[in-house]
Design an enzyme around this catalytic site. Structure first.
Site, mmCIF file in Angstrom:
data_model
loop_
_atom_site.group_PDB
_atom_site.id
_atom_site.type_symbol
_atom_site.label_atom_id
_atom_site.label_comp_id
_atom_site.label_asym_id
_atom_site.label_seq_id
_atom_site.Cartn_x
_atom_site.Cartn_y
_atom_site.Cartn_z
ATOM 1 N N GLU A 115 -4.020 3.553 -8.160
ATOM 2 C CA GLU A 115 -3.192 2.513 -7.556
ATOM 3 C C GLU A 115 -3.107 1.327 -8.515
ATOM 4 O O GLU A 115 -4.137 0.767 -8.900
ATOM 5 C CB GLU A 115 -3.797 2.074 -6.218
ATOM 6 C CG GLU A 115 -2.910 1.079 -5.498
ATOM 7 C CD GLU A 115 -3.471 0.667 -4.137
ATOM 8 O OE1 GLU A 115 -4.632 0.250 -4.076
ATOM 9 O OE2 GLU A 115 -2.723 0.752 -3.152
ATOM 10 N N CYS A 127 0.824 -1.213 0.000
ATOM 11 C CA CYS A 127 0.000 0.000 0.000
ATOM 12 C C CYS A 127 0.855 1.259 0.000
ATOM 13 O O CYS A 127 0.416 2.302 -0.453
ATOM 14 C CB CYS A 127 -0.916 -0.014 1.210
ATOM 15 S SG CYS A 127 -0.015 -0.335 2.719
HETATM 16 P P1 NAD Z 1 -9.374 -6.126 -1.478
HETATM 17 O O1 NAD Z 1 -10.012 -4.828 -1.217
HETATM 18 O O2 NAD Z 1 -9.680 -6.840 -2.743
HETATM 19 O O3 NAD Z 1 -9.722 -7.171 -0.318
HETATM 20 C C1 NAD Z 1 -9.391 -6.927 1.040
HETATM 21 C C2 NAD Z 1 -10.268 -7.806 1.919
HETATM 22 O O4 NAD Z 1 -11.615 -7.338 1.823
HETATM 23 C C3 NAD Z 1 -10.312 -9.281 1.498
HETATM 24 O O5 NAD Z 1 -10.369 -10.101 2.646
HETATM 25 C C4 NAD Z 1 -11.608 -9.362 0.701
HETATM 26 O O6 NAD Z 1 -12.154 -10.664 0.659
HETATM 27 C C5 NAD Z 1 -12.483 -8.414 1.485
HETATM 28 N N1 NAD Z 1 -13.609 -7.871 0.726
HETATM 29 C C6 NAD Z 1 -13.658 -7.572 -0.605
HETATM 30 N N2 NAD Z 1 -14.878 -7.110 -0.925
HETATM 31 C C7 NAD Z 1 -15.621 -7.114 0.214
HETATM 32 C C8 NAD Z 1 -16.969 -6.764 0.520
HETATM 33 N N3 NAD Z 1 -17.804 -6.322 -0.417
HETATM 34 N N4 NAD Z 1 -17.383 -6.888 1.787
HETATM 35 C C9 NAD Z 1 -16.543 -7.323 2.751
HETATM 36 N N5 NAD Z 1 -15.274 -7.713 2.519
HETATM 37 C C10 NAD Z 1 -14.806 -7.593 1.262
HETATM 38 O O7 NAD Z 1 -7.807 -5.878 -1.334
HETATM 39 P P2 NAD Z 1 -6.611 -6.848 -1.647
HETATM 40 O O8 NAD Z 1 -6.481 -6.999 -3.125
HETATM 41 O O9 NAD Z 1 -6.709 -8.083 -0.807
HETATM 42 O O10 NAD Z 1 -5.392 -5.984 -1.075
HETATM 43 C C11 NAD Z 1 -4.821 -4.936 -1.777
HETATM 44 C C12 NAD Z 1 -5.348 -3.589 -1.323
HETATM 45 O O11 NAD Z 1 -5.141 -3.425 0.065
HETATM 46 C C13 NAD Z 1 -4.625 -2.436 -1.979
HETATM 47 O O12 NAD Z 1 -5.546 -1.435 -2.360
HETATM 48 C C14 NAD Z 1 -3.722 -1.914 -0.897
HETATM 49 O O13 NAD Z 1 -3.352 -0.559 -1.033
HETATM 50 C C15 NAD Z 1 -4.541 -2.153 0.319
HETATM 51 N N6 NAD Z 1 -3.659 -2.214 1.478
HETATM 52 C C16 NAD Z 1 -3.647 -1.146 2.348
HETATM 53 C C17 NAD Z 1 -2.777 -1.159 3.437
HETATM 54 C C18 NAD Z 1 -2.699 -0.005 4.407
HETATM 55 O O14 NAD Z 1 -2.061 -0.144 5.439
HETATM 56 N N7 NAD Z 1 -3.320 1.136 4.125
HETATM 57 C C19 NAD Z 1 -1.929 -2.265 3.627
HETATM 58 C C20 NAD Z 1 -1.982 -3.306 2.713
HETATM 59 C C21 NAD Z 1 -2.853 -3.280 1.651
#
Ligand code: NAD
Length: 496
Positions: free
Chosen positions: A382, A281
């Protein structure tokens, strides 16, 4: 092939539906394991278990919770080699990176265990004959939703303060990396966390994730994921006035001022951009370089990028593994095409590596765009992959303007030997985390989170512990004088 149930109430259980789903190794597309496919019924059951266990854990003294968390840190340390290689199999990051990252995790249990042991209430002044004090009490059952990119690190950042503060939890890990989060449950159980306090429901976002986010049985949902996911979760949680904490997307900048040593600046940019194949991130996705060193920096970055060793992530010599999934690789390919169509110059990478070991996996070369304009989509959105966008700048004010001209506000790094400039620029940047002459640095004690569309709330530090508590105010009347508002005694009544 191993089949995993979900870790609920201290044991592995199949999904109510009996269904499961595969976990894929991104280096070759093979199935590592099958995992229970949790949905609404499984979330309901896990929350019921957590509700039952929460009062037991909440009643433990802070000192007892602290002892258990210290024990958990020791057990975690002893299981790191096994966890590191499983993380590599789930997400494809090189073993050297996973070892380095996981070696830090016990610190979180020690830090928050110490907070559990040492937290004090307050005694705010209260006029008159009163003793007035506050105590922090647990929220109850909390929901934790985590991504795949740092499966155990991000989960640990949430679990450690939640446990320290006395909460029970239901976790919905990423469907791409659900195994190591369950092993953390085994470690908690061995350390003495009562069964039912740490529960994991494996499944997908739209199923188990949504069921958890809109459940009335949780007091808080803490999510790390993409910004769109965060918005959807926050809107579901808002219907029940469930608290939301969200660590979301970013588009961090690395700013190299003219006094930076070129080799040091190049090393900084490569580390910021390409660690974890850029799937972090706080990836240094935008490299802002002062025009006076721009050409030298770019030439060196292009040379060094071509030398990054892509390969089997379990090999110690590998510096970059595959991306996590075919979907993520396709997304990166899409953005590389967008960058070219926008007129940026593709200076390095920009394709899948060729040849036998790479074809079955989701590999992509580290990629550098130069001549990037700040408004281009590749500089605004992103990408979450190994793509660096180089943007030249002339003045400090221009650099700050470019850094801030995105929707995100998670992190940035400022590279200069000029102390006054370093602080001036850091304070002008609209982001939650600013490094000066460093990038990617994190500590259990140091607040982590974003401004703007990068999130709500903070992980790490005392603020994270406090955010897993609610304040209870107790007002004690120290007077034994009778008080009767309705007495017909002819006295003027006062309430103080
Ligand atoms: P994602 O948003 O696809 O999924 C994250 C989690 O949310 C997963 O467990 C997923 O199953 C769940 N999810 C997805 N849709 C949902 C819904 N409608 N309802 C409830 N839960 C739901 O993200 P990803 O691809 O796993 O991770 C990458 C993203 O995470 C990037 O955007 C990155 O920037 C962010 N990230 C942020 C930080 C931070 O500290 N700010 C750290 C790491 C990653």
């Amino acid at each position: 092939m191993k089949s995993w149930g979900m870790f609920v109430g201290g044991q592995y259980r199949p999904a109510a539906s009996g269904k499961d789903f595969p976990v894929i190794n991104p280096k070759n597309g093979s199935t590592i394991a099958k995992v229970a496919h949790g949905e609404q019924a499984d979330v309901d059951a896990a929350i019921a278990v957590a509700q039952q266990a929460s009062s037991t854990w909440a009643a433990y003294s802070g000192a007892r919770r602290g002892d258990i968390m210290h024990k958990a840190a020791e057990i975690l340390e002893s299981r790191l080699p096994e966890l590191a290689s499983l993380e590599v199999d789930q997400i494809g990051r090189p073993i050297n990176e996973m070892r380095a990252q996981l070696a830090r995790l016990p610190e979180w249990f020690r830090y928050f265990g110490a907070l559990a042991r040492t937290q004090e209430g307050t005694v705010p002044p209260f006029d008159g004959h009163f003793l007035n004090y506050t105590r922090r009490v647990p929220l109850g059952v909390v929901g934790l939703i985590t991504p795949w990119n740092h499966p155990l690190l991000i989960l640990t950042k949430k679990v450690a303060p939640a446990l320290a503060a006395g909460n029970a939890m239901v976790i919905k890990p990423s469907e791409l990396a659900p195994i190591t989060p369950m092993l953390l449950g085994e470690i908690m159980a061995e350390a003495g966390v009562p069964d039912g306090v740490f529960n994991v429901v494996t499944g997908f976002g739209a199923g188990a994730g949504a069921a958890l986010s809109q459940h009335k049985g949780i007091s808080k949902i803490d999510v790390t994921g993409g910004t769109e996911t965060g918005k959807v979760i926050a809107s579901m949680a808002g219907k029940n006035l469930t608290q939301v904490s969200a660590e979301l997307g970013g588009k961090a900048a690395v700013v190299l001022f003219p006094d930076v040593d070129v080799q040091q600046g190049v090393a900084a940019a490569l580390f910021a951009s390409f660690i974890a194949s850029g799937q972090t991130c706080v990836q240094g996705a935008r490299l802002l370089v002062h025009e006076s060193i721009h050409d030298q920096v770019v030439a060196e970055i292009v040379r060094r990028t071509a030398q990054i060793r892509i390969g089997d992530p379990l090999e110690k010599t590998t510096q970059m593994g595959p991306l996590v999934s075919a979907r993520q690789r396709d997304l990166v390919e899409k953005y590389v095409a967008i960058g070219q169509a926008e007129g940026a110059h593709l200076a390095a990478g920009g394709q899948r590596p060729q040849g036998a070991p790479f074809e079955a996996g989701f590999y992509y070369e580290p990629t550098v765009f130069t001549h990037v304009k700040p408004h281009m989509r590749i500089a605004q959105e992103e990408i979450f992959g190994p793509v660096m966008c180089v943007i030249p700048f002339k003045t400090e004010a221009e650099a700050v303007e470019i850094v801030n001209d995105v929707d995100f506000g998670l992190a940035a790094s400022v590279w200069t030997k000029d102390v006054a400039r370093a602080h001036r620029v850091a304070q002008a940047i609209q982001a939650g985390i600013i490094w000066i002459n460093d990038h990617h640095r994190i500590d259990a004690s140091s607040p982590w989170g974003g401004f703007k569309m990068s999130g709500l709330g903070r992980e790490n530090g005392i603020v994270a512990y406090q955010a897993y508590t609610q304040i209870q105010n107790i007002i004690v009347n120290l007077s034994s004088e009778p008080f009767d508002w309705y007495a017909d005694d002819g006295q003027e009544k006062r309430y103080s």
